[in-house]
Design an enzyme around this catalytic site. Structure first.
Site, PDB file in Angstrom:
ATOM      1  N   ASP A 208       0.811  -1.222   0.000  1.00 25.96           N
ATOM      2  CA  ASP A 208       0.000   0.000   0.000  1.00 25.96           C
ATOM      3  C   ASP A 208       0.845   1.273   0.000  1.00 25.96           C
ATOM      4  O   ASP A 208       0.512   2.249  -0.661  1.00 25.96           O
ATOM      5  CB  ASP A 208      -0.921   0.032   1.232  1.00 25.96           C
ATOM      6  CG  ASP A 208      -1.951  -1.076   1.172  1.00 25.96           C
ATOM      7  OD1 ASP A 208      -1.926  -1.835   0.172  1.00 25.96           O
ATOM      8  OD2 ASP A 208      -2.752  -1.195   2.103  1.00 25.96           O
TER       9      ASP A 208
ATOM     10  N   GLU B  79     -26.436 -15.363 -13.615  1.00 24.95           N
ATOM     11  CA  GLU B  79     -25.686 -14.416 -12.776  1.00 24.95           C
ATOM     12  C   GLU B  79     -26.514 -14.107 -11.536  1.00 24.95           C
ATOM     13  O   GLU B  79     -27.735 -14.112 -11.600  1.00 24.95           O
ATOM     14  CB  GLU B  79     -25.511 -13.062 -13.497  1.00 24.95           C
ATOM     15  CG  GLU B  79     -24.862 -13.117 -14.819  1.00 24.95           C
ATOM     16  CD  GLU B  79     -25.130 -11.867 -15.658  1.00 24.95           C
ATOM     17  OE1 GLU B  79     -26.007 -11.057 -15.302  1.00 24.95           O
ATOM     18  OE2 GLU B  79     -24.451 -11.724 -16.676  1.00 24.95           O
TER      19      GLU B  79
ATOM     20  N   LYS C  52     -28.553 -11.862  -9.029  1.00 21.26           N
ATOM     21  CA  LYS C  52     -29.240 -10.580  -9.186  1.00 21.26           C
ATOM     22  C   LYS C  52     -28.839  -9.727  -7.997  1.00 21.26           C
ATOM     23  O   LYS C  52     -29.260  -9.952  -6.865  1.00 21.26           O
ATOM     24  CB  LYS C  52     -30.753 -10.773  -9.217  1.00 21.26           C
ATOM     25  CG  LYS C  52     -31.497  -9.485  -9.505  1.00 21.26           C
ATOM     26  CD  LYS C  52     -32.954  -9.768  -9.833  1.00 21.26           C
ATOM     27  CE  LYS C  52     -33.659  -8.548 -10.378  1.00 21.26           C
ATOM     28  NZ  LYS C  52     -33.662  -7.399  -9.508  1.00 21.26           N
TER      29      LYS C  52
ATOM     30  N   ASP D 163     -28.452  -6.749  -5.429  1.00 30.24           N
ATOM     31  CA  ASP D 163     -29.451  -5.838  -4.889  1.00 30.24           C
ATOM     32  C   ASP D 163     -28.819  -4.467  -4.708  1.00 30.24           C
ATOM     33  O   ASP D 163     -28.366  -4.109  -3.634  1.00 30.24           O
ATOM     34  CB  ASP D 163     -29.964  -6.387  -3.556  1.00 30.24           C
ATOM     35  CG  ASP D 163     -31.334  -5.852  -3.249  1.00 30.24           C
ATOM     36  OD1 ASP D 163     -31.901  -5.139  -4.104  1.00 30.24           O
ATOM     37  OD2 ASP D 163     -31.843  -6.136  -2.151  1.00 30.24           O
TER      38      ASP D 163
ATOM     39  N   ARG E 291     -30.346   4.591 -13.965  1.00 27.30           N
ATOM     40  CA  ARG E 291     -31.318   4.091 -14.930  1.00 27.30           C
ATOM     41  C   ARG E 291     -32.472   5.086 -15.107  1.00 27.30           C
ATOM     42  O   ARG E 291     -32.979   5.258 -16.216  1.00 27.30           O
ATOM     43  CB  ARG E 291     -31.835   2.747 -14.417  1.00 27.30           C
ATOM     44  CG  ARG E 291     -32.949   2.187 -15.194  1.00 27.30           C
ATOM     45  CD  ARG E 291     -33.158   0.731 -14.815  1.00 27.30           C
ATOM     46  NE  ARG E 291     -34.258   0.195 -15.579  1.00 27.30           N
ATOM     47  CZ  ARG E 291     -35.505   0.140 -15.127  1.00 27.30           C
ATOM     48  NH1 ARG E 291     -35.793   0.569 -13.925  1.00 27.30           N
ATOM     49  NH2 ARG E 291     -36.452  -0.363 -15.881  1.00 27.30           N
TER      50      ARG E 291
ATOM     51  N   TYR F  99     -20.345  -4.481 -10.290  1.00 24.98           N
ATOM     52  CA  TYR F  99     -20.171  -5.621 -11.198  1.00 24.98           C
ATOM     53  C   TYR F  99     -20.913  -5.312 -12.478  1.00 24.98           C
ATOM     54  O   TYR F  99     -22.034  -4.797 -12.412  1.00 24.98           O
ATOM     55  CB  TYR F  99     -20.793  -6.889 -10.613  1.00 24.98           C
ATOM     56  CG  TYR F  99     -19.907  -7.648  -9.655  1.00 24.98           C
ATOM     57  CD1 TYR F  99     -18.532  -7.727  -9.848  1.00 24.98           C
ATOM     58  CD2 TYR F  99     -20.461  -8.315  -8.563  1.00 24.98           C
ATOM     59  CE1 TYR F  99     -17.738  -8.440  -8.965  1.00 24.98           C
ATOM     60  CE2 TYR F  99     -19.667  -9.026  -7.675  1.00 24.98           C
ATOM     61  CZ  TYR F  99     -18.307  -9.076  -7.890  1.00 24.98           C
ATOM     62  OH  TYR F  99     -17.517  -9.780  -7.024  1.00 24.98           O
TER      63      TYR F  99
ATOM     64  N   LYS G  10     -36.591 -14.846  -8.485  1.00 31.58           N
ATOM     65  CA  LYS G  10     -36.411 -14.158  -7.214  1.00 31.58           C
ATOM     66  C   LYS G  10     -36.370 -15.124  -6.034  1.00 31.58           C
ATOM     67  O   LYS G  10     -37.061 -16.140  -6.033  1.00 31.58           O
ATOM     68  CB  LYS G  10     -37.561 -13.154  -7.005  1.00 31.58           C
ATOM     69  CG  LYS G  10     -37.649 -12.081  -8.075  1.00 31.58           C
ATOM     70  CD  LYS G  10     -36.522 -11.092  -7.989  1.00 31.58           C
ATOM     71  CE  LYS G  10     -36.774 -10.023  -6.966  1.00 31.58           C
ATOM     72  NZ  LYS G  10     -37.680  -8.968  -7.399  1.00 31.58           N
TER      73      LYS G  10
ATOM     74  N   CYS H 144     -33.883  -4.037  37.606  1.00 36.73           N
ATOM     75  CA  CYS H 144     -33.611  -5.281  36.868  1.00 36.73           C
ATOM     76  C   CYS H 144     -34.799  -6.237  37.030  1.00 36.73           C
ATOM     77  O   CYS H 144     -35.210  -6.523  38.155  1.00 36.73           O
ATOM     78  CB  CYS H 144     -32.332  -5.922  37.405  1.00 36.73           C
ATOM     79  SG  CYS H 144     -32.038  -7.565  36.750  1.00 36.73           S
TER      80      CYS H 144
ATOM     81  N   CYS I  24     -33.506  -9.368  39.335  1.00 36.44           N
ATOM     82  CA  CYS I  24     -33.124  -9.310  40.744  1.00 36.44           C
ATOM     83  C   CYS I  24     -33.628  -8.061  41.441  1.00 36.44           C
ATOM     84  O   CYS I  24     -33.467  -7.912  42.649  1.00 36.44           O
ATOM     85  CB  CYS I  24     -31.608  -9.410  40.892  1.00 36.44           C
ATOM     86  SG  CYS I  24     -30.744  -7.911  40.389  1.00 36.44           S
TER      87      CYS I  24
ATOM     88  N   CYS J 163     -27.803  -3.759  34.860  1.00 42.43           N
ATOM     89  CA  CYS J 163     -28.288  -4.065  36.194  1.00 42.43           C
ATOM     90  C   CYS J 163     -27.117  -3.860  37.142  1.00 42.43           C
ATOM     91  O   CYS J 163     -25.997  -4.280  36.861  1.00 42.43           O
ATOM     92  CB  CYS J 163     -28.745  -5.519  36.225  1.00 42.43           C
ATOM     93  SG  CYS J 163     -28.771  -6.226  37.864  1.00 42.43           S
TER      94      CYS J 163
ATOM     95  N   CYS K 128     -27.057 -10.770  41.090  1.00 46.91           N
ATOM     96  CA  CYS K 128     -28.195 -10.920  40.182  1.00 46.91           C
ATOM     97  C   CYS K 128     -28.133 -12.314  39.579  1.00 46.91           C
ATOM     98  O   CYS K 128     -27.160 -12.673  38.918  1.00 46.91           O
ATOM     99  CB  CYS K 128     -28.126  -9.859  39.083  1.00 46.91           C
ATOM    100  SG  CYS K 128     -29.331 -10.135  37.776  1.00 46.91           S
TER     101      CYS K 128
HETATM  102  S1  IVH Z   1     -29.985  -7.452 -16.625  1.00 50.59           S
HETATM  103  C1  IVH Z   1     -32.221  -6.203 -20.117  1.00 50.59           C
HETATM  104  N1  IVH Z   1     -28.536  -8.627 -14.791  1.00 50.59           N
HETATM  105  O1  IVH Z   1     -32.289  -5.874 -11.821  1.00 50.59           O
HETATM  106  C2  IVH Z   1     -31.725  -6.718 -18.845  1.00 50.59           C
HETATM  107  N2  IVH Z   1     -30.037  -6.919 -14.110  1.00 50.59           N
HETATM  108  O2  IVH Z   1     -35.126  -6.010 -12.439  1.00 50.59           O
HETATM  109  C3  IVH Z   1     -31.554  -5.670 -17.831  1.00 50.59           C
HETATM  110  N3  IVH Z   1     -29.983  -6.419 -11.729  1.00 50.59           N
HETATM  111  O3  IVH Z   1     -32.512  -2.728 -13.328  1.00 50.59           O
HETATM  112  C4  IVH Z   1     -31.007  -6.054 -16.558  1.00 50.59           C
HETATM  113  N4  IVH Z   1     -28.419  -7.869 -11.200  1.00 50.59           N
HETATM  114  O4  IVH Z   1     -30.705  -3.089 -11.548  1.00 50.59           O
HETATM  115  C5  IVH Z   1     -29.481  -7.701 -15.042  1.00 50.59           C
HETATM  116  N5  IVH Z   1     -27.152  -9.725 -13.271  1.00 50.59           N
HETATM  117  C6  IVH Z   1     -28.085  -8.801 -13.531  1.00 50.59           C
HETATM  118  C7  IVH Z   1     -28.642  -7.980 -12.516  1.00 50.59           C
HETATM  119  C8  IVH Z   1     -29.635  -7.062 -12.860  1.00 50.59           C
HETATM  120  C9  IVH Z   1     -29.238  -6.922 -10.745  1.00 50.59           C
HETATM  121  C10 IVH Z   1     -31.022  -5.376 -11.548  1.00 50.59           C
HETATM  122  C11 IVH Z   1     -30.830  -4.181 -12.420  1.00 50.59           C
HETATM  123  C12 IVH Z   1     -32.113  -4.044 -13.199  1.00 50.59           C
HETATM  124  C13 IVH Z   1     -33.064  -4.830 -12.372  1.00 50.59           C
HETATM  125  C14 IVH Z   1     -34.171  -5.394 -13.225  1.00 50.59           C
END
Ligand code: IVH
Length: 674
Positions: free
Chosen positions: A35, A116, A118, A120, A139, A226, A317, A411, A414, A429, A435
């Protein structure tokens, strides 16, 4: 004065080097230089740019620290709209999706899907022109988003300039900005320490960070990125498949999920979903499902879109991690150190497959902040392996008679007065070991598997022993005989004998376990181990002052103060004396500290391990090992988790020994026992 030719060349070289090291560190998790060396390069570039502002380019890594605040966010038009996804909540819905895809494609065999996680977080579009990041936009409504370039630049894993070459002149990359859990917890902890509210979940924290006008705020937020898709690209698609395109992005230094995989047909999708679901809690970040995309672009094109979503992708989901239920009562638990913790007793509710009946409410401040009352309808969240939390109340459903919660001033166990704790929001306490709740907890802790490991001394038995006045301090345990024990409920002669034997066996222990068992405030297992390793024997530790204690790795002023206070109490010294007189013993390492078993060994950790790397590092260090970031001939062994990459390869090349996590665990346990 404008820059000389040498200065210009030097700045360009520094930018390139820093960008490269940034990639090694944040994307590959495999730094090549220490570093300090990185900081040196960055400072040199900063100095040059200060001297000659014209050298400050759009891709300069010095921009990551955050520039001037904005007045407003500019609007960005997405030429290729940012779409959303259809959702599937069951295997049936997945099968229906796959059937639709196959029918439309008139496919005879199975379709290959790119799978992949999804993530959050927040969708983002990164625009690279001639390999340089020129714009980052949210977006928004899919067509119009907000320009958040100033904030996105501060995210270390987002390349400001693409690596290598061969990228199209215009390249838009899409992906998710998110906040890893550890960073989120730390951020909220800091916020709470300042008396602020903190964020409800990592997603909100990521969104809130990107929506800052002042990039210096975003720069301090632990954000990650990512990529999972593409926007406008000047020379057409990057490859013939989605996965191929993503691989090219990875080659240019863009971070790509290591979980990306191609699977065959709906069965492959279901297997992937189950596998990642099982590892969900162990991931470093929150995911709310899996996204499956038809991998071949030709097939994607043939399928096209319905309204705002592609026909070639679907999000499967996970069940929600949040549910609504009624809070029946708030009860107070008294812990080992006397801390009073309010606990919510809930109407049982199934949250992501687990029945939740209790949730911690932390302390009075937290209850007041969220205004949680008995009888309220609340949102309960279970994330990772953490204890369920009450996220918030649903005010519309509050019964008219609900009253604000007040912490008791005596408490509940006790009756002793409750006192505020200066350094924390907790109340305690004042009954101390008078106690019974504290007494029971102290004994339970003392006997626990990771402490003195007294087999057969369970909670119910401890309750009886304390309630009948047979045991007041841990030392009393060693005076128990089979006759007394056999007279207790649910104890026969045989189990009494076994317990006496277990008590006897527990007397041979390690100093670290013994220190942990004493239940000194803030001294957990790791700290106990560090103290034991540092001092080698109890007497030296007992004599240490606050300053001296702070020389032990990871011991700060608070822990040091607690240790000194503990050994100052006459009562504690008396019990300690009794414990030692009862025959508790451990081996003092020959030669004391220098004899730590891994002293002189250099270890490198790489890849994904089942627990945070810091934990293993600390344990290794406690045993005397040096833990470094890069593999060289001097490395004694490399611990490789899953997806270990370059470091593992280097180890192979240099003939350095490689251990997997299991091997490491075996090694650690062997020495930690000693
Ligand atoms: S693809 C045309 N891949 O999910 C395809 N979306 O519900 C567009 N998201 O707005 C999205 N991980 O914010 C894609 N591996 C992934 C994702 C992903 C998270 C989110 C993204 C999108 C929302 C759609």
């Amino acid at each position: 004065m404008s820059a000389t030719r040498e200065e210009r060349d030097r700045a360009a070289l520094l930018r390139e080097r820093i960008n490269h090291h940034n990639y090694r560190y944040y994307v590959l998790d495999d730094p090549e230089i220490p570093d300090v060396e990185y900081d040196r390069l960055l400072r040199e570039l900063q100095r040059l740019e200060q001297l000659h502002p014209e050298l400050k380019s759009a891709d300069s890594p010095t921009r990551r620290v955050g520039g001037e605040p904005l007045e407003v966010f500019a609007e960005v038009l997405h030429r290729v709209p940012m779409l959303s996804l259809e959702n599937a909540f069951s295997e049936q819905e997945m099968s229906a999706f796959d059937k639709r895809v196959r029918e439309r494609l008139e496919a005879s065999g199975e379709v290959i899907y790119a799978a992949e996680p999804k993530l959050d977080g927040l969708a983002i579009n990164l625009r690279y022109e001639a390999g340089v990041l020129v714009q980052a936009a949210t977006r928004g409504d899919g067509t119009r988003g907000e320009d958040v370039t100033h904030n996105v630049r501060t995210i270390p894993s987002v390349p400001l300039r693409l690596l290598g070459g061969g990228w199209p002149p215009l390249l838009e990359v899409r992906g998710e900005i998110f906040m890893p859990r550890a960073g989120f917890e730390a951020l909220n902890e800091r916020a709470r320490a300042r008396g602020e509210k903190g964020f409800a979940n990592p997603r909100n924290a990521a969104a809130g960070s990107l929506r800052q006008l002042d990039p210096r705020v975003a720069a301090r937020r632990p954000l990650a990125f990512y990529c999972y898709g593409f926007g406008e690209i000047s020379d057409g698609p990057l490859a013939e498949s989605h996965s191929g395109g993503i691989r090219r992005l990875a080659g240019w230094g863009l971070p790509v999920s290591p979980e990306l995989e191609c699977v065959e047909g709906v069965e492959g999708c279901n297997r992937y979903y189950a596998a990642i679901g099982a590892r969900r809690d162990a991931l470093d970040y929150d995911i709310d499902g899996v996204v499956f995309k038809v991998d071949r672009l030709e097939q994607q094109q043939a399928l096209g879109f319905v309204s705002r979503a592609p026909r070639w992708a679907i999000a499967r989901k996970f069940p929600a991690q949040e549910e609504m239920t009624r809070l029946r009562r708030i009860e107070i638990q008294v812990g080992r150190t006397g801390a009073l913790t309010p606990v919510a007793r809930l109407e049982p509710v199934n949250v992501a497959g687990v029945t939740v009946t209790n949730a911690t409410l932390h302390n009075e401040d937290e209850i007041r902040r969220k205004d949680i009352r008995e009888g309220d309808t609340v949102i309960v969240r279970r994330a990772g392996d953490v204890i369920p939390q009450v996220v918030r109340v649903v005010p519309e459903r509050r019964p008219a008679a609900a009253v604000p919660f007040v912490m008791p001033n005596h408490c509940p166990e006790c009756g002793a007065e409750v006192i505020g704790d200066a350094d924390q929001a907790a109340v305690r306490c004042s009954g101390g070991l008078f106690c019974p709740a504290q007494r029971k907890e102290a004994i339970r802790h003392f006997a626990a598997r990771r402490a003195m490991d007294i087999e057969g001394l369970g909670e119910k038995l401890i309750e009886q022993l304390v309630e009948r006045g047979l045991v007041t301090t841990p030392a009393d345990l060693f005076g128990l005989d089979t006759v007394t024990l056999a007279g207790l409920e649910r104890m026969g002669g045989k189990s009494a004998e076994n317990l006496v034997r277990a008590l006897e066996a527990s007397k041979t222990t390690t100093l670290a376990r013994f220190l942990f068992a004493l239940g000194i405030r803030e001294v957990g297992e790791a700290t106990a181990r560090a103290l034991a390793n540092h001092y080698g024997d109890l007497e030296r530790l007992r004599q240490a002052d606050v300053e001296d204690l702070q020389g032990v790795p990871d011991v700060g002023p608070v822990v040091a103060e607690h240790v000194v206070t503990f050994f100052r109490q006459a009562h504690n010294l008396e019990v300690l004396g009794q414990l030692l007189a009862a025959g508790i013993r451990w081996e003092t390492p020959v030669g004391g500290v220098a004899a730590r078993p891994l002293a002189g060994h250099t270890v490198v950790l790489t890849g994904t391990l089942s627990r945070p790397r810091g934990e293993f590092k600390e344990r290794l260090q406690s045993l005397g090992a040096k833990v470094t970031g890069s593999v060289s001939r001097k490395t004694d062994f490399v611990v490789a988790g899953s997806e270990a990459g370059a470091k593992l390869a280097t180890a192979g090349r240099l003939g350095v020994e490689v251990l997997d996590e299991e091997g490491l665990e075996r090694l650690l346990q062997r020495f930690e026992q000693e």
